[in-house]
Write an enzyme that holds these catalytic residues in place. Structure first.
Site, PDB file in Angstrom:
ATOM      1  N   ASP A 173      -7.930  -7.358   1.484  1.00  0.00           N
ATOM      2  CA  ASP A 173      -6.896  -7.544   2.498  1.00  0.00           C
ATOM      3  C   ASP A 173      -7.422  -7.005   3.811  1.00  0.00           C
ATOM      4  O   ASP A 173      -8.301  -6.131   3.826  1.00  0.00           O
ATOM      5  CB  ASP A 173      -5.609  -6.798   2.130  1.00  0.00           C
ATOM      6  N   ASP A 181       0.847  -1.187   0.000  1.00  0.00           N
ATOM      7  CA  ASP A 181       0.000   0.000   0.000  1.00  0.00           C
ATOM      8  C   ASP A 181       0.882   1.236   0.000  1.00  0.00           C
ATOM      9  O   ASP A 181       2.101   1.156   0.156  1.00  0.00           O
ATOM     10  CB  ASP A 181      -0.966  -0.016   1.175  1.00  0.00           C
ATOM     11  N   CYS A 234     -13.575 -27.544   9.358  1.00  0.00           N
ATOM     12  CA  CYS A 234     -12.319 -27.063   8.784  1.00  0.00           C
ATOM     13  C   CYS A 234     -11.299 -28.191   8.677  1.00  0.00           C
ATOM     14  O   CYS A 234     -11.226 -29.063   9.552  1.00  0.00           O
ATOM     15  CB  CYS A 234     -11.759 -25.930   9.646  1.00  0.00           C
ATOM     16  N   CYS A 260      -7.896 -27.455   8.182  1.00  0.00           N
ATOM     17  CA  CYS A 260      -6.556 -26.904   8.338  1.00  0.00           C
ATOM     18  C   CYS A 260      -5.748 -27.725   9.341  1.00  0.00           C
ATOM     19  O   CYS A 260      -6.293 -28.528  10.103  1.00  0.00           O
ATOM     20  CB  CYS A 260      -6.622 -25.441   8.777  1.00  0.00           C
ATOM     21  N   HIS A 282      -5.545 -21.164  11.330  1.00  0.00           N
ATOM     22  CA  HIS A 282      -6.950 -21.460  11.023  1.00  0.00           C
ATOM     23  C   HIS A 282      -7.632 -20.288  10.321  1.00  0.00           C
ATOM     24  O   HIS A 282      -8.288 -20.474   9.287  1.00  0.00           O
ATOM     25  CB  HIS A 282      -7.734 -21.805  12.287  1.00  0.00           C
ATOM     26  N   CYS A 331      -7.003 -27.439  13.035  1.00  0.00           N
ATOM     27  CA  CYS A 331      -8.270 -28.109  13.355  1.00  0.00           C
ATOM     28  C   CYS A 331      -8.169 -29.622  13.232  1.00  0.00           C
ATOM     29  O   CYS A 331      -8.884 -30.358  13.928  1.00  0.00           O
ATOM     30  CB  CYS A 331      -9.376 -27.569  12.455  1.00  0.00           C
TER      31      CYS A 331
END
Length: 370
Positions: free
Chosen positions: A267, A94, A305, A307, A336, A310
């Site tokens: 974002d 940015d 989930c 991931c 996560h 998890c």
């Protein structure tokens, strides 16, 4: 050939939702996409290898912070941000404008730019269109942003009008200062909460023919319905063949609403910030895993989930880590949350490709509690 280009693959027939591909010098990435924020050339609590594991494509780094520390000259000497942080995929920086206006109580805006005090040591600093562009060229991101003023909420009409006219003039100066052929400079539409100013800002920037456009100055305290109303008004004013980026938005509900309105890129620090406080995102809403009610909950943080966190650890264990102030706890919640948002983007993309975005939207809201 442009350094960065957007390829529209599919637009849903019942909504404005788009599926596309963003082509950059460091790879091509499917949209809609969520970009994890690595403010100081590091996504908090995550290694580059872990970011790859959760399929992060592009990440965002912050010009203001890297300008002050360690300095853009040092990053350039190291070979640019990609080499400095060992990340070979996409990077967006940015302009630093938001931080100049939000982190410094002592600032002076002129036509040339902004004088401000460093939040680190109080030293007097200056950023303007040319300087912000110079710094970002040295950092070497794939996508850099024009220097703008992020208008506070609320702001009166005359202030907002003067601000967008100056931001437009700054955008032209950024274009004139930008000389790197291996990166793209995006313009930022401002205008506060005023539809006519948003339209004027979009018109002026589109005439400058940037390779992509961001919508800034939203999610700054206004009610969400107002943000969605302004997105409905602004997004169609931007070229369909170029990327559309909504800055600073990262809650699941806002991402879904943004995608339905034709936004490609997002974002936000939200997922990593709340993770460090023991809060995770799920399709049913937020869960505060550090709460006492989970002390003997041996199920996964999110049973929907897949991931690493998890699949391998329970709510009880993660709560224990937070109570014991073990770093692993906040690392697991961060893994996560970022995995969750990136996967959510992928699920929306698949729904768009199947022309079923409206069905996805209905299903999402049937379960989600904001």
């Amino acid at each position: 050939m442009a350094a960065v280009s957007y390829e529209l693959v599919k637009q849903c027939s019942k909504t404005g939702a788009r599926a596309g591909i963003l082509h950059t010098p460091h790879g091509s990435f499917e949209t809609p996409m969520f970009m994890p924020v690595g403010t100081q050339a590091s996504v908090k609590a995550m290694s580059p290898a872990e970011l790859k594991t959760i399929n992060a494509g592009m990440i965002l780094s912050n010009t203001y912070h890297l300008y002050l520390r360690p300095g853009h000259d040092l990053v350039e000497e190291a070979g640019g941000l990609h080499k400095f942080m060992n990340w070979e995929r996409g990077i967006l920086t940015d302009s630093g404008g938001f931080q100049v206006f939000s982190l410094s109580d002592l600032r002076k805006i002129t036509e040339e730019g902004v004088k401000f005090r460093s939040h680190i040591d109080g030293s007097e600093q200056f950023l303007g269109p040319e300087r912000a562009t110079e710094v970002q060229m040295a950092l070497g991101a794939d996508i850099i942003m024009a220097f703008d003023e992020c208008i506070p909420y609320p702001a009166d009409y005359n202030y907002a009008k003067d601000s967008i006219m100056r931001t437009t003039r700054w955008a032209r100066r950024c274009l004139d200062a930008h000389t790197r052929k291996d990166q793209a400079l995006f313009g930022i539409v401002q205008g506060g909460m005023y539809k006519d100013l948003r339209a004027q800002s979009a018109k002026d920037l589109v005439e400058m023919d940037f390779p992509g456009y961001a919508i800034g100055g939203l999610s700054v305290g206004e009610p969400k319905p107002l943000m969605y109303e302004l997105l409905d008004h602004t997004a169609p004013l931007l070229p369909a063949h170029k990327a559309r980026y909504l800055m600073g938005v990262g809650s699941p509900d806002c991402l879904v609403e943004g995608v339905m309105r034709g936004i490609d890129m997002f974002d936000c620090v939200l997922p990593t910030r709340i993770a460090r406080n023991g809060t995770i995102m799920t399709r049913r809403g937020k869960v505060v895993v550090r709460n006492a009610e989970y002390a003997r909950d041996f199920g996964p943080m999110d049973d929907q989930c897949s991931c690493y966190a998890c699949k391998n650890f329970s709510r009880a264990y993660v709560r224990h880590l937070f109570k014991a102030e073990e770093i692993l706890g906040l690392r697991l919640t961060t893994i996560h949350n970022l995995h969750f948002l990136i996967k959510l983007m992928g699920e929306m993309r698949e729904a768009i490709l199947q022309d079923a975005a409206a069905d996805f939207y209905k299903e999402f809201w049937s379960a989600y509690k904001a």
